[in-house]
Design a protein around this motif. Structure first.
Motif, mmCIF file in Angstrom:
data_model
loop_
_atom_site.group_PDB
_atom_site.id
_atom_site.type_symbol
_atom_site.label_atom_id
_atom_site.label_comp_id
_atom_site.label_asym_id
_atom_site.label_seq_id
_atom_site.Cartn_x
_atom_site.Cartn_y
_atom_site.Cartn_z
ATOM 1 N N GLY A 24 0.838 -1.236 -0.063
ATOM 2 C CA GLY A 24 0.226 0.059 -0.162
ATOM 3 C C GLY A 24 0.806 1.238 -0.070
ATOM 4 N N VAL A 25 2.188 1.143 0.032
ATOM 5 C CA VAL A 25 3.050 2.276 -0.056
ATOM 6 C C VAL A 25 2.993 2.943 -1.411
ATOM 7 N N ARG A 26 3.039 4.257 -1.310
ATOM 8 C CA ARG A 26 3.235 5.085 -2.721
ATOM 9 C C ARG A 26 4.647 5.861 -2.605
ATOM 10 N N PRO A 27 5.220 6.195 -3.732
ATOM 11 C CA PRO A 27 6.415 6.999 -3.781
ATOM 12 C C PRO A 27 5.935 8.449 -3.333
ATOM 13 N N GLU A 28 7.147 8.905 -2.702
ATOM 14 C CA GLU A 28 6.885 10.550 -2.447
ATOM 15 C C GLU A 28 7.887 11.279 -3.216
ATOM 16 N N TYR A 29 7.341 12.642 -3.544
ATOM 17 C CA TYR A 29 8.240 13.507 -4.086
ATOM 18 C C TYR A 29 9.485 13.847 -3.229
ATOM 19 N N PHE A 83 10.657 19.356 -24.282
ATOM 20 C CA PHE A 83 11.126 19.271 -22.787
ATOM 21 C C PHE A 83 10.177 18.125 -22.387
ATOM 22 N N THR A 84 10.877 17.497 -21.487
ATOM 23 C CA THR A 84 10.032 16.598 -20.707
ATOM 24 C C THR A 84 10.145 16.551 -19.228
ATOM 25 N N HIS A 85 8.971 16.753 -18.432
ATOM 26 C CA HIS A 85 8.958 16.918 -16.764
ATOM 27 C C HIS A 85 9.325 15.581 -16.358
ATOM 28 N N ARG A 86 10.317 15.348 -15.435
ATOM 29 C CA ARG A 86 10.508 14.251 -14.656
ATOM 30 C C ARG A 86 10.617 14.559 -12.934
ATOM 31 N N PRO A 87 9.677 14.867 -12.447
ATOM 32 C CA PRO A 87 9.681 15.165 -11.052
ATOM 33 C C PRO A 87 10.283 13.662 -10.312
ATOM 34 N N LEU A 88 11.247 13.808 -9.424
ATOM 35 C CA LEU A 88 11.604 12.688 -8.796
ATOM 36 C C LEU A 88 11.185 12.159 -7.706
#
Length: 362
Positions: free
Chosen positions: A163-168, A266-271
Motif C-alpha cells: 500500500g506504499v506510494r512513492p513520495e516527491y 522538454f519532458t518534466h520528470r519530478p523525482l
C-alpha cells in the motif's frame, strides 16, 4: 509449479522471465503498453560488473550485451558552470569494462528477443491483484503460483502488498535531447565527450549523456517544490526554455547552449522515491522486484538492481523446493541489499546537487 505471472515488461521483469524460461518454467509477462515500441525507452545505462553484468551472465546474454555496449561511455567530465572550463576529465582505460554504457532500448530489445514468442502479452493491463491471481479490466481472471510485481514506480502489485506510494524527493529533472549531435551540434558534442558531462552550482545542475547514434540526452536538475511547474505547459517549448534559461542565468553561454539548442521538446520528470527502508511482511503468492520494490534516485544503480533482482528470483524459483521457499530466499537477500543502496542513493542525490564538481553519480 504451474505458472508465474510477471506484471511489467521492464528490464527486471524481462530478465526474470528469461531465466525462468532457461530453466523450463512457465511464465507470462503482462504489459499495459500496446507494443514494444509504444514509447521511447529512455537514455543510456551503465551496467556494473558486480550487479547488472552478473545478471546478464545468468541470463546467458552477456555476449549480446558486449556487442552493443560502449566502454568509451564511461568517460566522466565536469565543467565549471560559470567559466565553462573543464575541471575533471576521466577517460576509461582501454581495458576498463566495469561500467560500459548501453542504451536502455537496446538492452530491452536484447531481453525481449531472448524470450519465447508470446511470452509478453502486450496491451494487457492489470485491474486487481491478489496473491496467486490477477483480474483484468474486462473482468476475466487468471490464477498463478506466483504474481511478481515488476511494474515500476507506480506499481499496482505493490498496492496489493504494502500500500506504499512513492513520495516527491524535492528534486526535479527536465529532460531534453540533441539529435545527430556530432554533425548538428559539434560544440555541445565536444563538451559532452564520449560519456557523461556534469556542471553544477547552487543546487542546480546540467547533465549531458551520450547515447548511441550520436544522440545526446540532457537533464536540467534542481531543487523545486512539487508544484513548481503549475501553469507551465511543457508542450510550449519556448516558455519552458525561457523558464530554464532564467533559472540558470549567469551560467557560461557554452553550457546554456544545451537548453537553447534542443531538438524536440522538454519532458518534466519530478523525482519520486520510496521510503527507506521499504519492506513488507512475506505474503505467499506475491513479491516485487526493481522499482516496484525499491524506487530510488536515478544514480546509476536502479537498472542494475532490477536485473539482479529478476535473475536471482528466477534462479531461486528454479532451484528451491517450493515457490514459497524460493520467494523467501529471494526476499531475504534482496530487501537488505536494496535498503542499503537506497540509503546511499538518498545521500548521493544531495551530493549530486552540491557545489563539489568532482562528486558524480555512481
Amino acid at each position: 509449479m504451474n505458472s508465474i505471472a510477471i506484471v511489467g515488461a521492464g528490464l527486471g521483469g524481462l530478465a526474470c522471465a528469461r531465466v525462468l524460461q532457461l530453466h523450463g518454467l512457465d511464465v507470462t509477462v503482462f504489459e499495459q503498453e500496446p507494443s514494444a515500441d509504444a514509447r521511447g525507452q529512455g537514455g543510456t545505462l551503465d551496467l556494473h560488473g558486480d550487479t547488472g553484468q552478473v545478471a546478464l551472465h545468468t541470463a546467458g546474454l552477456h555476449d549480446g550485451f558486449r556487442a552493443l555496449a560502449r566502454p568509451e561511455g564511461q568517460q566522466m567530465r565536469a565543467l565549471d558552470p560559470l567559466s565553462g572550463e573543464v575541471v575533471m576529465d576521466e577517460v576509461p582505460a582501454e581495458d576498463d569494462d566495469f561500467r560500459p554504457e548501453i542504451d536502455r532500448g537496446q538492452l530491452r530489445g536484447l531481453l525481449l528477443d531472448s524470450l519465447s514468442p508470446g511470452t509478453v502479452r502486450w496491451g494487457r493491463p492489470v485491474a486487481e491483484v491478489a496473491p496467486d491471481a490477477l483480474t483484468f479490466p474486462d473482468g476475466t481472471t487468471a490464477d498463478f503460483d506466483l504474481v511478481v510485481g515488476a511494474d515500476g514506480a507506480w506499481s499496482r502489485v505493490r498496492q496489493a502488498l504494502t500500500g506504499v506510494r512513492p513520495e516527491y524527493s524535492g528534486v526535479t529533472f527536465v529532460e531534453l535531447g540533441l539529435d545527430d549531435a556530432d554533425r548538428r551540434h559539434p560544440d555541445l558534442a565536444a563538451l559532452t565527450g564520449q560519456g557523461t558531462m556534469m556542471t553544477k552550482i547552487d543546487g542546480k545542475a546540467l547533465f549531458a549523456q551520450r547515447n548511441s547514434n550520436s544522440h545526446i540526452r540532457c537533464y536540467a536538475v534542481f531543487y523545486a517544490p512539487e508544484d513548481w511547474a503549475a501553469g507551465l505547459d511543457f508542450a510550449d517549448t519556448a516558455k519552458v526554455r525561457a523558464n530554464l534559461l532564467e533559472r540558470f542565468a549567469g551560467w557560461h553561454p557554452s553550457l546554456l547552449g544545451f537548453l537553447r539548442d534542443l531538438d524536440g521538446g522538454f519532458t518534466h520528470r519530478p523525482l519520486h522515491v520510496l521510503p527507506v527502508p521499504h519492506a513488507w511482511t512475506h505474503t505467499p503468492g506475491l513479491t516485487l522486484l526493481g522499482d516496484a520494490a525499491h524506487l530510488m534516485p536515478p544514480l546509476g544503480v536502479g537498472a542494475n538492481l532490477a536485473l539482479l533482482d529478476g535473475t536471482e528470483l528466477a534462479t531461486a524459483l528454479a532451484t528451491a523446493p517450493s515457490v514459497d521457499e524460493a520467494v523467501r530466499t529471494y526476499e531475504t537477500g534482496m530487501l537488505p541489499r536494496s535498503s542499503e543502496t537506497a540509503k546511499a542513493c538518498a545521500t548521493g542525490l544531495h551530493d549530486l546537487l552540491s557545489d563539489d564538481l568532482r562528486s558524480m553519480a555512481a
